[in-house]
Design a protein around this motif. Structure first.
Motif, PDB file in Angstrom:
ATOM      1  N   VAL A 229       3.557 -23.152 -56.099  1.00  0.00           N
ATOM      2  CA  VAL A 229       2.180 -23.468 -56.483  1.00  0.00           C
ATOM      3  C   VAL A 229       1.290 -22.455 -55.781  1.00  0.00           C
ATOM      4  O   VAL A 229       1.243 -22.412 -54.549  1.00  0.00           O
ATOM      5  CB  VAL A 229       1.801 -24.902 -56.063  1.00  0.00           C
ATOM      6  N   ASP A 230       0.597 -21.621 -56.553  1.00  0.00           N
ATOM      7  CA  ASP A 230      -0.163 -20.520 -55.971  1.00  0.00           C
ATOM      8  C   ASP A 230      -1.599 -20.512 -56.454  1.00  0.00           C
ATOM      9  O   ASP A 230      -1.889 -20.872 -57.600  1.00  0.00           O
ATOM     10  CB  ASP A 230       0.481 -19.180 -56.354  1.00  0.00           C
ATOM     11  N   ALA A 231      -2.509 -20.080 -55.589  1.00  0.00           N
ATOM     12  CA  ALA A 231      -3.912 -19.893 -55.955  1.00  0.00           C
ATOM     13  C   ALA A 231      -4.482 -18.743 -55.143  1.00  0.00           C
ATOM     14  O   ALA A 231      -4.025 -18.466 -54.028  1.00  0.00           O
ATOM     15  CB  ALA A 231      -4.712 -21.168 -55.719  1.00  0.00           C
ATOM     16  N   GLU A 232      -5.459 -18.060 -55.717  1.00  0.00           N
ATOM     17  CA  GLU A 232      -6.115 -16.938 -55.053  1.00  0.00           C
ATOM     18  C   GLU A 232      -7.587 -16.949 -55.458  1.00  0.00           C
ATOM     19  O   GLU A 232      -7.917 -17.209 -56.621  1.00  0.00           O
ATOM     20  CB  GLU A 232      -5.456 -15.619 -55.470  1.00  0.00           C
ATOM     21  N   ILE A 233      -8.474 -16.671 -54.487  1.00  0.00           N
ATOM     22  CA  ILE A 233      -9.905 -16.716 -54.767  1.00  0.00           C
ATOM     23  C   ILE A 233     -10.603 -15.500 -54.158  1.00  0.00           C
ATOM     24  O   ILE A 233     -10.219 -15.008 -53.104  1.00  0.00           O
ATOM     25  CB  ILE A 233     -10.559 -18.011 -54.228  1.00  0.00           C
ATOM     26  N   SER A 234     -11.641 -15.028 -54.847  1.00  0.00           N
ATOM     27  CA  SER A 234     -12.432 -13.883 -54.395  1.00  0.00           C
ATOM     28  C   SER A 234     -13.677 -14.325 -53.643  1.00  0.00           C
ATOM     29  O   SER A 234     -14.086 -15.484 -53.708  1.00  0.00           O
ATOM     30  CB  SER A 234     -12.856 -13.039 -55.598  1.00  0.00           C
ATOM     31  N   TRP A 235     -14.259 -13.341 -52.949  1.00  0.00           N
ATOM     32  CA  TRP A 235     -15.536 -13.497 -52.253  1.00  0.00           C
ATOM     33  C   TRP A 235     -15.482 -14.586 -51.175  1.00  0.00           C
ATOM     34  O   TRP A 235     -16.275 -15.496 -51.141  1.00  0.00           O
ATOM     35  CB  TRP A 235     -16.681 -13.763 -53.225  1.00  0.00           C
ATOM     36  N   ILE A 236     -14.469 -14.456 -50.317  1.00  0.00           N
ATOM     37  CA  ILE A 236     -14.346 -15.372 -49.187  1.00  0.00           C
ATOM     38  C   ILE A 236     -14.836 -14.685 -47.911  1.00  0.00           C
ATOM     39  O   ILE A 236     -14.879 -13.455 -47.829  1.00  0.00           O
ATOM     40  CB  ILE A 236     -12.900 -15.871 -49.005  1.00  0.00           C
ATOM     41  N   PRO A 403     -13.373  -9.167 -51.085  1.00  0.00           N
ATOM     42  CA  PRO A 403     -12.679  -9.973 -50.063  1.00  0.00           C
ATOM     43  C   PRO A 403     -12.060 -11.200 -50.730  1.00  0.00           C
ATOM     44  O   PRO A 403     -12.724 -11.895 -51.503  1.00  0.00           O
ATOM     45  CB  PRO A 403     -13.798 -10.364 -49.099  1.00  0.00           C
ATOM     46  N   HIS A 404     -10.798 -11.458 -50.424  1.00  0.00           N
ATOM     47  CA  HIS A 404     -10.101 -12.535 -51.141  1.00  0.00           C
ATOM     48  C   HIS A 404      -8.983 -13.118 -50.292  1.00  0.00           C
ATOM     49  O   HIS A 404      -8.612 -12.559 -49.258  1.00  0.00           O
ATOM     50  CB  HIS A 404      -9.533 -12.035 -52.466  1.00  0.00           C
ATOM     51  N   GLY A 405      -8.449 -14.239 -50.745  1.00  0.00           N
ATOM     52  CA  GLY A 405      -7.339 -14.887 -50.056  1.00  0.00           C
ATOM     53  C   GLY A 405      -6.751 -15.991 -50.912  1.00  0.00           C
ATOM     54  O   GLY A 405      -7.309 -16.345 -51.962  1.00  0.00           O
ATOM     55  N   GLY A 406      -5.636 -16.519 -50.469  1.00  0.00           N
ATOM     56  CA  GLY A 406      -4.986 -17.568 -51.237  1.00  0.00           C
ATOM     57  C   GLY A 406      -3.800 -18.147 -50.505  1.00  0.00           C
ATOM     58  O   GLY A 406      -3.589 -17.883 -49.317  1.00  0.00           O
ATOM     59  N   PHE A 407      -3.018 -18.935 -51.229  1.00  0.00           N
ATOM     60  CA  PHE A 407      -1.849 -19.576 -50.625  1.00  0.00           C
ATOM     61  C   PHE A 407      -0.734 -19.703 -51.647  1.00  0.00           C
ATOM     62  O   PHE A 407      -0.938 -19.607 -52.856  1.00  0.00           O
ATOM     63  CB  PHE A 407      -2.205 -20.964 -50.085  1.00  0.00           C
TER      64      PHE A 407
END
Length: 439
Positions: A229-236, A403-407
Motif C-alpha cells: 500500500v503506497d502513497a506519495e504527496i507533493s509540497w510537504i 518537495p515530496h514524501g510518502g510511505f
C-alpha cells in the motif's frame, strides 16, 4: 430459475417458499429426522427433512451427502427462535428439493487441528471456515475505505509496472527474470515511479499492488510476494506531513472495519477493534532505544536500527503510557536508510523518515524524499552507487521535482496485527515464500 437467496437475508425474509445454494458443512442423520447445515459466503442455515414413507429417495440422498458438496436446496422457510442457527430453518420438500451441483470427496485432507503448512496446501478448503474467510472480507473493507479516503482527498490512483530494467532500491533482494534478449527485475516497490509522478505534477498519488523481495526469510512476517500500500504527496515541509496523511488514512480504514465487521471480529478472533486517536505517538529512534533499555532490554544491533524485540518493547511502553496501538519511530540514521531519503538540515547523520509500529511489529516505512538533484547524486555516491546507473531515475529531478514524501505499507502484515494472527500466511490469500509456489 428459482431466485437464490443469500443465507444472511433469510432472517428478514417472509415464511414460505425459498431457495438457497451453498456447500454442506455437516449432516446429522437421525432415525426420524435429518438435519443438514448448509453454508454459503454469507452464513449458515439448517435444512430439515422429517423421514416419511413419501421421501425415502430424498432421505437416501441426504444420507450420502459428504462435507463440501455444493448444492441448491428448495423448501419452506420457517422462523423459529428455538433454532440456534439464525432463528430460521428450511423444511425440505419431499421431492425435487435438492439439486447437487458438485459432489465432494468424503475424506477431507485438513482438519481443525491441521498445521499452517497443511492448511496452505489446501487453501481453498481452509477458506471455507468462517473465521478464515472473514479475513478477506475485512481486507476488502480496509482497501475500499483507504481508496475512498484518497479519492475524497484528491489523490490519483496509479498502476506502476512490476517489470523493471534496474533495481528500485537494493539489488540484494531482487528477483531476476528473462526478458526476451535481455533480463528484467521484479519490482521491490513502486518507489521510483511514485516519485516520477511528483515530477509529472500529479501531486497526490496512491497504489495498492504487488511487490517482490528475494528475501530467504522464514519468519512469521515475511513473504517473497506481498501487496504493498503506497502513497506519495507533493509540497510537504517534512516527514511530519507524511505521518499526518498516513494516520488519517488508517483511522478511515479502521473506522470502516469496526463499523462493518467489529462484531464478527470480536466473535471469531476475540479482538475488539480500536479506532486510534490522532495524532499517533511519535518517538525519535534514539529516545525509543533509551526507553527500551530502561525497561531492561538492550537492542543488540550495531546498525542503528530497532530489532523485533525492541519493537515489541516500545509498543508495550506506548500502550502503557499512551493507551495506543500505533507509534511512529522517527529520525533513523542515514547509514541504514536509502540514498533518496532526505537528511536532517542540521545533522546529515539522521533522516526525515519513520517506521510505523503497530501492536509490536513494523508495518510501514515513510520519509521525506531528497528532491535536489545535486544532493541526491552525492547521497547515491555515498552509498557506493553509480549515478549513471540511476540516470532514468535522476532525470526526474533534472527537470524539477517539488518537495515530496510518502510511505509503503504491507497490507497482509497490517491485517495480521489487527486480527491477532500468529502468521502472515493466514492474512495472505495465497502465500509465497522461499519454499512455496503452490497453490
Amino acid at each position: 430459475m428459482t431466485t437464490r437467496t443469500l443465507i444472511r437475508d433469510l432472517a428478514a425474509a417472509d415464511d414460505g417458499p425459498i431457495s438457497v445454494s451453498g456447500w454442506v458443512e455437516t449432516v446429522r442423520d437421525q432415525k426420524k429426522v435429518q438435519f443438514v447445515v448448509l453454508r454459503d459466503e454469507s452464513g449458515a442455515v439448517q435444512l430439515v427433512n422429517p423421514r416419511t414413507d413419501d421421501n425415502t429417495e430424498l432421505c437416501d440422498v441426504i444420507s450420502g451427502l459428504s462435507q463440501g458438496t455444493f448444492l441448491t436446496a428448495a423448501g419452506e422457510l420457517k422462523h423459529d427462535e428455538r433454532v440456534k442457527l439464525g432463528g430460521v430453518e428450511i423444511k425440505l420438500a419431499p421431492t425435487d428439493s435438492l439439486t447437487i451441483a458438485a459432489h465432494a470427496i468424503a475424506e477431507t485432507p485438513i482438519a481443525d487441528d491441521s498445521g499452517i503448512d497443511k492448511r496452505m496446501d489446501w487453501r481453498f478448503l481452509d477458506l471455507r471456515v468462517p473465521r478464515n474467510s472473514l479475513i478477506f472480507k475485512v481486507q476488502t473493507t480496509f482497501e475500499h475505505a483507504m481508496r475512498t479516503w484518497w479519492i475524497d482527498n484528491d489523490f490519483v490512483e496509479l498502476h506502476t509496472p512490476k517489470l523493471m530494467a534496474s533495481a528500485s532500491e537494493s539489488k540484494a533482494e531482487l528477483f531476476e527474470v528473462g526478458y526476451f534478449e535481455t533480463k528484467a527485475y521484479l519490482a521491490q516497490s513502486p518507489q521510483f515511479f511514485k516519485q516520477m509522478a511528483q515530477s509529472a505534477g500529479l501531486g497526490r498519488i496512491f497504489e495498492i499492488g504487488p511487490a517482490f523481495r528475494a528475501d530467504p526469510s522464514f519468519t512469521s512476517r515475511h513473504a517473497t510476494e506481498f501487496t504493498s500500500v503506497d502513497a506519495e504527496i507533493s509540497w510537504i515541509d517534512s516527514h511530519e506531513d507524511v505521518m499526518r496523511m498516513h494516520e488519517s488514512l488508517l483511522v478511515a480504514g479502521l473506522t470502516a472495519i469496526k463499523e462493518k465487521h467489529g462484531d464478527a471480529i470480536l466473535e471469531q478472533f476475540g479482538i475488539d477493534v480500536v479506532v486510534p486517536s490522532t495524532p499517533f505517538p511519535r518517538i525519535p529512534l534514539a529516545e525509543a532505544k533509551r526507553i527500551v533499555a530502561e525497561r531492561g532490554y538492550e537492542v543488540p544491533r550495531a546498525d542503528d536500527d530497532m530489532d523485533p524485540e525492541g519493537e515489541r518493547q516500545i509498543s508495550a511502553y506506548v500502550k502503557e503510557v499512551f493507551g495506543h496501538e500505533f507509534v511512529f519511530l522517527t529520525d533513523y540514521a542515514s547509514s541504514i536508510r536509502p540514498f533518496y531519503h532526505m537528511r536532517h538540515a542540521d545533522d546529515a547523520g539522521l533522516t526525515n523518515s519513520y517506521d510505523l509500529i503497530f501492536n509490536g511489529v513494523e508495518i510501514s516505512t515513510g520519509a521525506q524524499r531528497e528532491h535536489r538533484i545535486e544532493v541526491l547524486e552525492q547521497q547515491a555516491r555515498d552509498k557506493g552507487m553509480d549515478p549513471e546507473e540511476l540516470d532514468f531515475y535522476l532525470d526526474f529531478f533534472r527537470y524539477g521535482v517539488p518537495p515530496h514524501g510518502g510511505f509503503g505499507m504491507g497490507l497482509s502484515r497490517a491485517l495480521m496485527l489487527l486480527l491477532g494472527l500468529p502468521n502472515l500466511r493466514e492474512a495472505t490469500y495465497l502465500f509465497r515464500g522461499p519454499t512455496r509456489l503452490l497453490p
